[in-house]
Design a protein around this motif. Sequence first.
Motif, PDB file in Angstrom:
ATOM      1  N   GLU A  32      -8.321  -4.333   2.644  1.00  0.00           N
ATOM      2  CA  GLU A  32      -8.452  -4.427   4.081  1.00  0.00           C
ATOM      3  C   GLU A  32      -9.740  -5.173   4.614  1.00  0.00           C
ATOM      4  O   GLU A  32      -9.976  -5.538   5.581  1.00  0.00           O
ATOM      5  N   MET A  63      -4.466  -6.801  10.366  1.00  0.00           N
ATOM      6  CA  MET A  63      -4.811  -5.563   9.581  1.00  0.00           C
ATOM      7  C   MET A  63      -5.181  -4.437  10.299  1.00  0.00           C
ATOM      8  O   MET A  63      -5.579  -3.378   9.924  1.00  0.00           O
ATOM      9  N   ASN A  66      -4.995  -0.558   9.444  1.00  0.00           N
ATOM     10  CA  ASN A  66      -4.641  -0.403   7.883  1.00  0.00           C
ATOM     11  C   ASN A  66      -5.407   0.647   7.297  1.00  0.00           C
ATOM     12  O   ASN A  66      -6.488   0.565   7.494  1.00  0.00           O
ATOM     13  N   SER A  68      -7.738   2.262   4.104  1.00  0.00           N
ATOM     14  CA  SER A  68      -8.587   1.485   3.092  1.00  0.00           C
ATOM     15  C   SER A  68      -7.610   1.508   2.006  1.00  0.00           C
ATOM     16  O   SER A  68      -6.950   2.330   1.504  1.00  0.00           O
ATOM     17  N   GLY A  71      -3.615  -3.410   3.180  1.00  0.00           N
ATOM     18  CA  GLY A  71      -3.894  -4.833   3.446  1.00  0.00           C
ATOM     19  C   GLY A  71      -3.448  -5.674   2.287  1.00  0.00           C
ATOM     20  O   GLY A  71      -2.411  -5.467   1.889  1.00  0.00           O
ATOM     21  N   ARG A 349     -10.797  -5.772   8.435  1.00  0.00           N
ATOM     22  CA  ARG A 349      -9.283  -5.894   9.106  1.00  0.00           C
ATOM     23  C   ARG A 349      -8.999  -6.872   9.988  1.00  0.00           C
ATOM     24  O   ARG A 349      -8.023  -7.283  10.161  1.00  0.00           O
TER      25      ARG A 349
END
Length: 541
Positions: A32, A63, A66, A68, A71, A349
């Motif tokens: 991420e 991302m 997204n 954790s 990604g 992200r």
Amino acid sequence: MTISNPVLTGFYADPSMIRVGDTYYIANSTFEWWPGVTLHQSKDLANWQPVASPLNSITKLDMKGNPSSGGIWAPDLSYADGLFWLIYTDVKVVNGAFKDCTNYLITAPSIEGPWSDPYRLDGVGFDASLFHDDDGRKYLVQQTWDYREWHHPFNGITLTELNTETMKLMPETARRIWAGTAVKVTEGPHIYKKDGYYYLFAAEGGTMWEHQESVARSRTLDADSFEVMPNNPFIGNYVTPESYLQKQGHGALVDTPSGEWYYASLTGRPLHDATEPVHGTRGWCPLGRETSIQKVEWDEDGWPYVVGGPAGQRYVPEPVDAIATEPEQHNIEDDFTSTELEIGWNTLRVPFDETMGTVGDGALTLYGQGSLCNLFELSLVARRWRAFQFTATTCVEFNPSTYMQMAGLTNYYADMFWSWAYISWDEERQTRVIDVAQNDRNVYTTFLRENAVAIPEDVTKVWLRSKTDGITYRYEYSFDGEDWQPLGPALDSRKLSDEYVQQTYGGFFTGAFVGMAAVDLAGYRTPARFTEFSYIEDAAE
């Protein structure tokens, strides 16, 4: 001359290594963290210099939201037809039966770019790589994800031909070429062609202590045509718990101009608590999964083996034709005079932009956004832990007016696992204060509370630092940058490791970071002005 492993310390997992001329390149997963995919280059395999990331815009990678450890999973770097080719996966779901993901392809005439806009390929599975056959045909080779609860989720390795005119896959050509071994969790495939054989290298056993690399080969790319190497694993540390390097597997093979062979592998270096058995607990890796390089030779039957045995070696001879490369400098002192963040800084992200803050003229200014648990709007700029012992220091100017506004220095693994020393507002005492807090599996604990350190009204700058010493780390503060005082308890670095996170969460693939953050839960975007940051490793390590 020797290669000292790991060659990329800190969170540099899933290395994809290639050689173009006399230069080697490695691409690593970033999950991420932004920018997506790290790149390094070397001419001696021992020392590596960073190269700007190819995924540097939202058009190439988005991302936001997204989870954790979602990604970018296991990118694949290759070179053919005068182009660099990069395959990368964006994973949107990490917990449960599903692993929703999309595989993309970009190309560039140079490792520095410009990189093309992405071609969307498929979502069959993650860890995709691109094999360039000597007849000019190209194939996507990938792990295959099976969501059905009555099947094993890792359903072997699928190969699908790529139409290079349309840059689209031809799904009618898809077939499973290898089911994997009884070790299971078959992923991270790469194909190499040598002496008439297609050699398939694939990771197995998961990402923890059972991790290994297995090898199979075939004369064709037909379905289920690969035979298993009789002396697998090619590399792995499951039966060598006392080795300096652990978890080795998932990597890439390369030959040198002189015809030698080397293999880049992910690895982990566990810390051990004095009360824990090495053969039981196995340890904790807050630095995450790193990159090592091993020497490879081939036996009389044409199978590869790691010189020194499948456990690998800490020290490995450099190639005979190595060209000396300057080592990367881990220690940094950034006074933020540049108007762009230097290579080595990361956000979560999304890229650093005017929503998050500004940089230049001697300051990194972060505008307070969501908490450090936020997956959408977060003002955090951080660097990897590169060593077990280091000191990170920053200086911040911050004037909160409510306890909902906070800014400071954080040690961060993921949205549910982090700590920080921060400045906020105490409405009872009507003063700015410094406190320490930890988020442990989303159980948030503030350590000083009513004993938080009051900041004198005439103090405009507060220095915060984190001193990490292996299994523990602690925070300190100063009002002049010279006289330092302890702040809060010693904290456990194990809580910033894959091994700790995997006990309760399905995404546990990154490593610890240290950096600066600003939060404004009230929504007023209160600025925090950071005028310096340093990261200095202990010379004794």
